[in-house]
Enzyme design. Structure first.
Site, PDB file in Angstrom:
ATOM      1  N   GLU A 109       0.778  -1.229   0.000  1.00 39.40           N
ATOM      2  CA  GLU A 109       0.000   0.000   0.000  1.00 39.40           C
ATOM      3  C   GLU A 109       0.820   1.296   0.000  1.00 39.40           C
ATOM      4  O   GLU A 109       0.396   2.285  -0.585  1.00 39.40           O
ATOM      5  CB  GLU A 109      -0.934  -0.001   1.223  1.00 39.40           C
ATOM      6  CG  GLU A 109      -2.016  -1.062   1.184  1.00 39.40           C
ATOM      7  CD  GLU A 109      -3.015  -0.830   0.055  1.00 39.40           C
ATOM      8  OE1 GLU A 109      -3.452   0.328  -0.133  1.00 39.40           O
ATOM      9  OE2 GLU A 109      -3.321  -1.803  -0.657  1.00 39.40           O
ATOM     10  N   SER A 491     -37.642 -46.026  26.343  1.00 42.65           N
ATOM     11  CA  SER A 491     -37.156 -46.766  27.512  1.00 42.65           C
ATOM     12  C   SER A 491     -36.142 -45.989  28.340  1.00 42.65           C
ATOM     13  O   SER A 491     -35.879 -46.359  29.488  1.00 42.65           O
ATOM     14  CB  SER A 491     -36.530 -48.087  27.057  1.00 42.65           C
ATOM     15  OG  SER A 491     -37.503 -48.897  26.423  1.00 42.65           O
TER      16      SER A 491
END
Length: 793
Positions: A109, A491
């Site tokens: 940059e 169960s």
């Protein structure tokens, strides 16, 4: 000569004067004009500056940097599992940002950042010449300081007034902050696509790692994004991002940030994106999506205002390793069931042009069209069949990724689809769209699972959730089955009926009839009922201990009738169950009511901790943006007298019987695999195998696994809790229990008599306890009810 003549002579045409004199006069006039224009320009510029400078924003937003920080969810061991907010951020101080990231950004940059005063005039000239030569805007001259000014205070509109303010603000920033401060702001503030602000957030989002772990190749990839976040981020366009990465690496090398060896190593490093669907999304190292979402919902209920921007940190009770073990075990359990189920055929059948695989460009174009309609899902990848042979199937993901399916196990799963006589919609052939899954040793073709599963693990001493997985794939439906799915427990609910009976005088050695029976419509008040044992096996009489190990339905019903359904309905509320979801009728003994997996885990925790009811909790603490604790959980701990749920003798005896289930009963595989003596639990299979459960525990850890369809239907006549759900539980416990050494079982509590291998409550000593229920020669429950008459036998 007269004065008038002299005046006339002065105004005459000067064409007869020397050429140099005329040029000198021209430049003199031009200079005067230029000076005038410059003076006017300076005056206008000064006026503009005088008017604009006082209107520039102060720099409080920079000097007292407080960005909108999202809500973050962590595990107990501080692993990020969720982030919620418009902006993903991780604000770091300058010295916390690795040098390789700084050098990559400077190379990409603004390589003269530390030399210029905010505007790089050399860069302006260079960009201008480059753009002039290329006749297009190939380069820009925006510095890091200019980008900071724009990101903090200005819009991105391309107007002269905005640019003028940007330049003035750039000078002000340079005059007020150090270069390191400016670069720190840039590295934390810049937008990098996919809601990621700052490079720390981008590192997690795209690479799934903290900034401190970046390599030069990683840093260059991220540093290439600011040029155009929507085009250069590796999720949106990986090939373009890689080209940009190569450019940044070249700049780093030429500027001396990388040696020749480092540069070559960086170029050779593969680019691996870890935020794509199918991997820990958003860069998360752990699949904690369901827990993170539940924590988010809880936070909204407590802090409804600005919860997504205040920078709150939520630390859950989830353990990152436990969570990942639970996730992997659940997925493997679902995939195993899918392998057992009949293969339903390909997702679609397409017409594939002959020989297209010989032209890579055309094949990729064809596959792109397929992927537009059919999408990869977590660890399940779309492909198109190229060829089918009895011993090999070739599937294309791209022209460069052709997968061969040869393993006999993998081919066996889809055998019915390889039969030439199979219906066309079932048969695999060229052009079939299929899902691929990579097992540890080979690729396989599987249909996308339609069955669902849930798993939850918690600490029975305080209710802290250690792991929670609410379904097979959070990203295709975030319905949390751990907390939201109300299912019949089957169960697995029987232990709570048995516990109630212990406090009514029954013992583990009470003999109970297991013979079948039928109730007429008149007896039930609705319709005839003829319950059956699983497998149709019956025995004349069984002890209660034997019956729970074998999960005998007839025994459970007779136990419930002997103690009274109303009493049992009230009793189960001690475990945290909602009695309105469990009608006071005999089918309650078979788990005909409704529970969530979380409720069932809470209930079994009572057996694990000696009889105390704990409240499951997920959030341990919450801190604000300054890391100050603003909320701290204070769970009820087992041992607190106020939390006593059931008699400690009941908890002790039930624990003893449930250990028998995991030793020699329907869950005997648990002990065989885990090789521990402190395992206890109960399988659960509902009528027609619609729901499969296993709820199991040790004194330190409770886990519940469930498998079933969201729209209830049979899993298959051979599917049971022990076959479908128990493996999910064991897969988790194999890893999780390594942290908990086996504990020696304590002695019986006060008031519990141990005699002849049986347990008796002191108020129901030998000779006064219930010794027998039901008569084996009777096959009518009506006769049975008349016989017991509430007396002790």
């Amino acid at each position: 000569m007269s004065k008038s003549s002299e005046h006339y002579d002065d105004d005459r045409d000067d064409s007869d004067k020397p050429q140099g004199s005329r040029i000198l006069r021209f430049f003199l006039k031009l200079t005067i004009l230029g000076a005038g224009l410059l003076a006017c320009g300076a005056l206008l510029g000064g006026m503009a500056l005088a008017l604009a400078w006082p209107n520039l924003p102060d720099l409080n937003a920079m000097t007292d940097y407080r960005p909108r920080v999202p809500l973050r969810i962590y595990t107990a061991d501080k692993v990020l599992i969720g982030e919620f907010g418009e902006e993903r951020r991780n604000v770091l101080r300058f010295n916390e940002i690795p040098d390789v990231m700084k050098s990559a950004v400077l190379s990409a940059e603004d390589d003269r950042f530390y030399q210029h005063g905010g505007i790089d005039w050399f860069g302006v000239v260079r960009a201008g010449l480059t753009n002039l030569m290329s006749m297009q805007k190939a380069q820009g001259a925006s510095t890091i300081t200019m980008q900071v000014a724009r990101n903090f205070y200005l819009s991105s509109e391309k107007t002269f007034s905005r640019k003028f303010y940007e330049l003035l603000l750039t000078f002000k920033i340079e005059a007020s902050l150090t270069k390191d401060q400016i670069l720190e702001l840039y590295l934390n503030q810049i937008y990098l696509g996919n809601r990621a602000y700052g490079f720390a957030a981008a590192s997690r989002t795209y690479l799934g790692k903290p900034l401190s772990d970046l390599t030069a190749a990683d840093a260059a990839l991220l540093a290439g994004i600011p040029k155009a976040p929507s085009r250069f981020n590796p999720i949106a366009n990986k090939p373009r991002a890689v080209v940009r990465q190569r450019y940044v690496l070249g700049r780093m090398h030429s500027l001396g940030y990388l040696t020749d060896a480092e540069y070559k190593a960086a170029l050779a490093q593969p680019v691996v994106i870890k935020s794509a669907e199918g991997t820990p999304a958003g860069g998360y190292a752990v699949h904690g999506e369901y827990a993170a979402e539940l924590a988010r919902q809880l936070m909204i209920s407590v802090y409804p205002d600005n919860v997504y921007s205040r920078g709150l940190n939520v630390y859950t009770t989830i353990q990152s390793k436990d969570q990942e073990w639970a996730y992997q075990s659940l997925r493997e359990g679902v995939l195993d069931y899918t392998r057992r189920a009949p293969y339903p055929g390909p997702e679609a059948q397409l017409t594939m042009p002959a020989g297209i695989e010989n032209d890579p460009a055309k094949l990729d174009e064809f596959l792109d069209g397929v992927f537009d309609k059919y999408h990869d899902r977590t660890e399940m990848l779309i492909g198109v069949v190229l060829s089918v042979k009895p011993d090999e199937i070739r599937v294309a993901r791209s022209a460069s990724e052709i997968i061969s399916i040869k393993d006999k196990k993998a081919l066996g799963v889809i055998a019915r689809a390889l039969n030439p006589k199979a219906p066309p919609e079932l048969r695999l052939q060229r052009g079939s769209v299929v899902y691929l899954h990579k097992s540890p040793d080979y690729w396989e073709i599987l249909n996308m699972p339609t069955v669902q599963s849930a798993f939850v693990a918690l600490t029975p001493q305080d209710g802290a959730l250690r792991a929670m997985v609410g379904g097979f794939d959070f990203y295709h439906g975030n319905f949390n089955r751990v907390t939201q799915a109300w299912r019949q427990p089957g169960s697995s609910f029987k232990p709570f009926i048995y516990a109630a009976s212990l406090e009514r005088g029954l013992t583990p050695n009470t003999m109970i009839s297991d013979m079948p029976f039928e109730l007429s419509a008149e007896q039930t008040g609705s319709k005839a009922w003829s319950p059956k044992n699983y497998g149709g096996q019956y025995e004349p009489m069984l002890t209660m201990r034997e019956a729970i190990a074998k999960s005998k339905n007839m025994v459970s019903i007779r136990i419930l009738q002997s103690i009274g359904p109303k009493y049992a309905q009230e009793y189960i509320t001690r475990f945290g169950f909602d009695k309105s979801r469990h009608a006071a009728v005999l089918p309650m003994a078979l788990g005909a009511g409704s529970v969530t997996p979380m409720q069932l885990a809470t209930g079994f925790a009572v057996f694990a901790n000696g009889g105390y009811r704990i409240t499951p909790y997920l959030i341990d603490k919450v801190t604000d943006a300054n890391d100050q604790v603003i909320m701290q959980a204070k769970p009820v701990i087992a041992g607190d007298a106020s939390a006593r749920a059931i008699d400690p003798r009941t908890a002790y005896v039930m624990d003893d019987m449930l250990r028998g289930v995991a030793t020699s009963g329907t869950a005997a595989r648990a002990k065989q695999v885990l090789k521990r003596n402190d395992l206890a639990g109960k399988t659960g299979t509902t009528n027609e195998s619609v729901d499969a459960w296993f709820a199991g525990y040790t004194p330190q850890l409770v886990g519940v696994a469930w498998l079933g369809y969201d729209q209830p239907k049979s899993l298959g006549s051979r599917e049971t809790g022990g076959g479908a759900a128990l493996p999910v539980w064991m897969g988790y416990m194999q890893n999780a229990l390594k942290a908990f050494p086996e504990e020696k079982r304590p002695g019986p509590p006060d008031g519990l008599i141990v005699e002849g291998g049986n347990f008796y409550f002191s108020e129901f000593p030998p000779g006064q306890s219930v010794t027998k229920i039901g008569l084996p020669e009777k096959d009518s429950l009506g006769d049975f009810l008349n016989n017991i008459g509430g007396s002790k036998r």
